[in-house]
Scaffold this active site. Structure first.
Site, short mmCIF file in Angstrom:
data_model
loop_
_atom_site.label_atom_id
_atom_site.label_comp_id
_atom_site.label_asym_id
_atom_site.label_seq_id
_atom_site.Cartn_x
_atom_site.Cartn_y
_atom_site.Cartn_z
N TYR A 1 15.12 5.76 -13.03
CA TYR A 1 15.88 5.79 -11.77
C TYR A 1 15.54 7.06 -11.01
O TYR A 1 15.46 8.14 -11.61
CB TYR A 1 17.39 5.76 -12.05
CG TYR A 1 18.01 4.44 -11.67
CD1 TYR A 1 17.98 4.01 -10.34
CD2 TYR A 1 18.60 3.62 -12.62
CE1 TYR A 1 18.52 2.79 -9.99
CE2 TYR A 1 19.15 2.39 -12.26
CZ TYR A 1 19.10 1.98 -10.94
OH TYR A 1 19.61 0.78 -10.58
N GLU B 1 16.84 7.71 -7.41
CA GLU B 1 17.44 7.65 -6.07
C GLU B 1 17.36 9.00 -5.38
O GLU B 1 17.51 10.04 -6.03
CB GLU B 1 18.91 7.22 -6.18
CG GLU B 1 19.06 5.73 -6.33
CD GLU B 1 20.51 5.28 -6.46
OE1 GLU B 1 21.41 6.07 -6.14
OE2 GLU B 1 20.71 4.14 -6.89
N ASP C 1 3.52 -3.03 13.17
CA ASP C 1 3.51 -3.56 11.81
C ASP C 1 2.05 -3.86 11.47
O ASP C 1 1.47 -4.82 11.97
CB ASP C 1 4.36 -4.84 11.76
CG ASP C 1 4.40 -5.46 10.36
OD1 ASP C 1 3.53 -5.12 9.54
OD2 ASP C 1 5.30 -6.28 10.12
N THR D 1 2.76 -3.29 4.40
CA THR D 1 2.80 -3.56 2.97
C THR D 1 1.57 -2.86 2.37
O THR D 1 0.67 -2.43 3.08
CB THR D 1 2.72 -5.07 2.67
OG1 THR D 1 1.62 -5.62 3.40
CG2 THR D 1 3.99 -5.77 3.07
N LYS E 1 -1.95 -6.20 0.89
CA LYS E 1 -2.79 -7.21 1.56
C LYS E 1 -4.23 -6.68 1.61
O LYS E 1 -4.81 -6.48 0.56
CB LYS E 1 -2.19 -7.52 2.94
CG LYS E 1 -0.79 -8.15 2.84
CD LYS E 1 -0.29 -8.61 4.17
CE LYS E 1 1.02 -9.36 4.09
NZ LYS E 1 2.21 -8.49 4.07
N ARG F 1 2.07 -4.42 -5.10
CA ARG F 1 2.99 -5.06 -4.16
C ARG F 1 4.10 -4.10 -3.75
O ARG F 1 4.81 -3.56 -4.60
CB ARG F 1 3.59 -6.31 -4.83
CG ARG F 1 4.33 -7.25 -3.92
CD ARG F 1 4.43 -8.61 -4.57
NE ARG F 1 3.12 -9.23 -4.61
CZ ARG F 1 2.61 -9.97 -3.62
NH1 ARG F 1 3.32 -10.21 -2.53
NH2 ARG F 1 1.41 -10.50 -3.71
N1 DSN Z 1 3.35 -11.23 4.76
C1 DSN Z 1 3.41 -12.55 5.24
C2 DSN Z 1 2.07 -13.21 5.19
O1 DSN Z 1 1.35 -12.95 6.11
O2 DSN Z 1 1.73 -13.99 4.29
C3 DSN Z 1 4.49 -13.32 4.65
O3 DSN Z 1 5.70 -12.71 4.90
#
Ligand code: DSN
Length: 424
Positions: free
Chosen positions: A56, A58, A202, A228, A231, A237
């Site tokens: 943990y 936090e 984004d 994220t 990708k 992840r």
């Molecule tokens: N991240 C998205 C995608 O493009 O697959 C799904 O939320």
């Protein structure tokens, strides 16, 4: 220590073990074209499966609410520093668990319920968390949505400017999950300045291309950048948010304690390693190849008579209009899945079909590039797509293509050293 602590997954839970093994096999034999997926390097499997999951932590480095954080807070500091260096940002928060929560953090840091937000429509390539009515973003804020032009299927920046002047949004969001073209971040900056809005980009889909220097970097133009890590960036992840100095404190407070409790320490460590890897020469070569592969795949599909949304691609992503083959996006996803090509159905701009049906299939080249595939393989894959979608009822063709795709995948082994679906 009792038995449970030392027994293998196989003996503790054969059902889950078996399914995970099957998933490893699926990943090995399928041609992965889901634009948001990738395969992480072995080092990231190691960190993700490490004992860091036990901790943990936090709070933020040197202001943690738990004892024993002396090592994990250094890991977090390294992750923050590397993110800032990689993307040229003043500040980074590496605690968000997912892209949608990273975006949520920026909403909470910049707007109040009822405030106006200008963002891209989901069915024109945007993202659920940018303001779709079923998402928190669409439920609590006044969303004004822009889209693409009917003629070019690219963002109509004059329309964005007109909508911004008319609706005076407090927050403008650029960035997409199904948009194959570069986004003009400078133009978004000038529109945001004109109306006094905060600009969030984004970059989840394109982060790896940005890091590799083959896509314009939104950071200098944005107040916030969300992303994220898994990708095109090819990391574990998770997600992160970059921002300008003046927003650093607000952003951090919004993520914790505003939205999250304990961060996933193994994921933060994974992000640290991800940022390190993304700064290497090898990563630059990978990201350049991702774009080359996408362009070749787009060209081959066009030559085979498919219509691509916007006529092509600048990034890793292609949006294929499958109506010329008299199939829907849903049918296209299923047909391709049957022969071992994994994709997802996707709305195309001004799509007459319902969201669960769609007229498009979204393709991406990050994962197959990670496996080592190059231009000649794009030709082979485009042939397979063409044959299957043009002959949806022909079982012989499907059988033949399936065997061909499995053989292709085998030629580019995935995790050949792994016996189990994890590092052991
Ligand atoms: N991240 C998205 C995608 O493009 O697959 C799904 O939320």
């Amino acid at each position: 220590m009792n038995k449970i602590m030392s027994e293998t997954l196989n003996s503790i839970d054969p059902e889950i073990y078996d399914l995970t093994k099957k998933e490893l096999k699926r990943q090995r034999v399928h041609i992965e074209l889901i634009a948001s997926e990738n395969f992480v390097p072995r080092s990231l499997l190691e960190i993700q499966g490490s004992i860091l999951t036990n901790k943990y932590a936090e709070g933020y480095p040197h202001k943690k609410y738990y004892g024993g954080c002396e090592f994990v807070e250094v890991i977090e500091e390294i992750a923050v520093k590397r993110a800032c260096e990689l993307f040229g940002s003043d500040h980074a928060n590496v605690q968000p668990h997912a892209g949608a929560s990273a975006n949520q953090a920026v909403f909470f840091a910049t707007v109040n319920p009822g405030d106006t937000v200008l963002s891209m429509k989901l069915d024109h390539g945007g993202h659920l968390s940018h303001g779709h009515p079923v998402n928190f973003s669409g439920r609590f804020y006044n969303i004004v949505a822009y889209g693409v032009s009917r003629e070019t299927e690219t963002i109509d920046y004059d329309e964005v400017e007109r909508l911004a002047k008319e609706s005076k949004p407090k927050l403008i969001i650029a960035g997409a999950s199904a948009y194959p073209r570069f986004i003009d971040f400078a133009r978004f900056r000038s529109i945001a300045d004109e109306v006094g809005a905060v600009l969030l980009v984004d970059m989840a889909h394109i982060a790896g291309l940005v890091a590799g220097g083959v896509h314009p970097n939104p950071t200098p133009y944005s107040d916030f950048v969300s992303s994220t890590s898994h990708k095109t960036l090819r990391g574990t992840r998770g997600a992160f948010v970059l921002c300008k100095k003046e927003y650093a404190q607000t952003l951090d407070r919004t993520v914790f304690p505003g939205m999250q409790g304990g961060p996933l320490v193994q994921s933060i460590a994974g992000k640290a390693v991800t940022f390190l890897l993304a700064g290497t020469e090898e990563f630059k070569e990978y990201s350049a190849q991702v774009v080359k592969n996408a362009k070749v795949l787009a060209k081959c599909l066009t030559e085979r008579g498919f219509r691509l949304v916007s006529g092509g691609t600048d990034n890793h992503l292609i949006l294929l209009d499958v109506r010329s083959r008299n199939v829907t996006g849903k049918e296209g996803e299923i047909l391709l899945g049957e022969v071992g090509i994994t994709t997802n159905k996707n709305m195309i701009p001004f799509d007459p079909a319902k969201p669960m049906v769609t007229s498009g299939v979204r393709l991406g080249t990050a994962a197959i590039t990670t496996r080592g595939m190059k231009e000649p393989e794009m030709e082979v894959i485009s042939d397979a797509i063409e044959r299957v979608l043009s002959n949806p009822q022909n079982e012989n063709i499907k059988k033949e293509v399936k065997a061909h795709m499995a053989a292709l995948a085998e030629g580019f082994p995935l995790y050949p050293e792994l016996v189990e679906p994890w590092v052991n």
